[in-house]
Design a protein around this motif. Structure first.
Motif, PDB file in Angstrom:
ATOM      1  N   TYR A   1      -2.062  -5.569  -4.239  1.00  0.00           N
ATOM      2  CA  TYR A   1      -2.951  -5.283  -3.111  1.00  0.00           C
ATOM      3  C   TYR A   1      -4.314  -5.937  -3.315  1.00  0.00           C
TER       4      TYR A   1
ATOM      5  N   LEU B   1      -1.035  -1.956  -7.145  1.00  0.00           N
ATOM      6  CA  LEU B   1      -2.487  -2.023  -6.955  1.00  0.00           C
ATOM      7  C   LEU B   1      -2.995  -3.439  -7.195  1.00  0.00           C
TER       8      LEU B   1
ATOM      9  N   ASN C   1       2.142   1.674  -3.448  1.00  0.00           N
ATOM     10  CA  ASN C   1       1.021   2.109  -4.273  1.00  0.00           C
ATOM     11  C   ASN C   1       0.814   3.618  -4.152  1.00  0.00           C
TER      12      ASN C   1
ATOM     13  N   TRP D   1       2.570   1.721 -10.108  1.00  0.00           N
ATOM     14  CA  TRP D   1       1.296   1.906  -9.424  1.00  0.00           C
ATOM     15  C   TRP D   1       0.327   0.776  -9.751  1.00  0.00           C
TER      16      TRP D   1
ATOM     17  N   LEU E   1       0.822  -1.206   0.000  1.00  0.00           N
ATOM     18  CA  LEU E   1       0.000   0.000   0.000  1.00  0.00           C
ATOM     19  C   LEU E   1       0.857   1.257   0.000  1.00  0.00           C
TER      20      LEU E   1
END
Length: 123
Positions: free
Chosen positions: A60, A57, A23, A53, A20
């Motif tokens: 995640y 993402l 990210n 990114w 995170l």
């Protein structure tokens, strides 16, 4: 395939805060490149920041979506419960196929970004 994604999600769940953080950092870097940076610098690093990114993402999301173990059907359950289980399993398989497609696409775009960085640094 679901077992692989479940094992990966368990490993990623341990470092979810780091994923995170990466990210958010990549997103802030992209916003900086769009809003503040010079055109030459922005053109050189925008694709890289977007790829980082998107990859973080996706990691995640995998850690969130596939953390639950794969349920086993009980033979004593009724017909509706078995159909519901099968539909959920089909949905998870479709989600896993979609995630695999996204991973391959992001890797392809990342290789293109890496090629652009190498080309600008050495040629």
């Amino acid at each position: 395939m679901l077992a692989f994604y479940h094992k990966l999600a368990v490993k990623l769940a341990k470092i979810r805060w780091l994923v995170l953080l990466i990210n958010i950092s990549a997103l802030l870097a992209f916003i900086y490149l769009i809003a503040v940076a010079e055109a030459n610098l922005a053109q050189q690093w925008q694709l890289t920041s977007i790829v980082i990114w998107l990859f973080s993402l996706l990691a995640y999301l995998i850690s969130l979506l596939f953390i639950e173990p794969i349920a086993q059907v009980n033979p004593k359950l009724g017909f509706i419960a078995k159909v519901s289980y099968r539909l959920q399993l089909i949905g998870k398989y479709l989600l896993a196929l979609f995630m695999s497609g996204l991973v391959f696409t992001i890797i392809f775009i990342g290789l293109r970004a890496l090629l652009g960085i190498i080309r600008s640094l050495f040629f």
